[in-house]
Design an enzyme around this catalytic site. Sequence first.
Site, PDB file in Angstrom:
ATOM      1  CG  ASN A   1      -0.384  -0.132   2.526  1.00  0.00           C
ATOM      2  OD1 ASN A   1       0.632  -0.787   2.700  1.00  0.00           O
ATOM      3  ND2 ASN A   1      -1.006   0.476   3.510  1.00  0.00           N
TER       4      ASN A   1
ATOM      5  CD  GLU B   1      -1.490   4.817   4.488  1.00  0.00           C
ATOM      6  OE1 GLU B   1      -1.005   5.690   5.242  1.00  0.00           O
ATOM      7  OE2 GLU B   1      -2.142   3.845   4.905  1.00  0.00           O
TER       8      GLU B   1
ATOM      9  CB  CYS C   1      -5.273  -1.321  -1.620  1.00  0.00           C
ATOM     10  SG  CYS C   1      -6.618  -0.528  -0.712  1.00  0.00           S
TER      11      CYS C   1
ATOM     12  CD  GLU D   1      -5.411  -5.867  -1.104  1.00  0.00           C
ATOM     13  OE1 GLU D   1      -4.863  -4.741  -1.045  1.00  0.00           O
ATOM     14  OE2 GLU D   1      -6.130  -6.323  -0.204  1.00  0.00           O
TER      15      GLU D   1
ATOM     16  CB  CYS E   1     -10.983  -2.233   0.312  1.00  0.00           C
ATOM     17  SG  CYS E   1     -10.298  -1.625  -1.245  1.00  0.00           S
TER      18      CYS E   1
ATOM     19  CB  CYS F   1      -8.743  -4.394  -3.765  1.00  0.00           C
ATOM     20  SG  CYS F   1      -7.602  -3.033  -3.459  1.00  0.00           S
TER      21      CYS F   1
END
Length: 161
Positions: A62, A64, A73, A75, A112, A115
């Site tokens: 991830n 940010e 993310c 993934e 999430c 994803c």
Amino acid sequence: MKKREISISFLEYTGIDELPESDRSLVEEAINAASGSYAPYSHFNVGAAIMLDDGTVVRGANVENAAFPSGSCAEKTALSYSVANHHDKKAVSIAIAALSEGVLTDQPVPPCGNCRQMLIEEEQRTGHPIKVILAGQSGVTVLDNCQSLMPLSFTRSNLVK
Ligand code: THU
């Protein structure tokens, strides 16, 4: 009017040690991938490792951003790299692991909704199911495909009139 039901099935392992060797090594790749995470806001370091059909492993973490929605993310990072750099290969499995304060989370961390949406479209693009391995200290959840993570999802076919 009809009432319809959708059910999903998945495997629950008691821990990483109980996994078959191939899944365990992909989980280790995901744990190692978390070291590439940039998460100064959440301090939640997520790693993902995708196994392609030729044995290549693509890792992601991830990333940010101060403008919160701009982050990615683990993934999505891994999947974007995989599609962009190994366009003609098929993803066969993805392992996901998250570290909080440097320690693997006790429970598995599921992807999430965003994803899930991306992973499902990749299954449809390649025509190959992507096995999902969600790793935690006290348990590992394994699903045969991503579609079962999000039934009734929006897909390309919804765009066609
Ligand atoms: N995150 C992931 O990378 N993957 C998930 O499956 C869930 C959440 C990231 C996004 C954000 O950087 C941090 O974890 C906290 O939500």
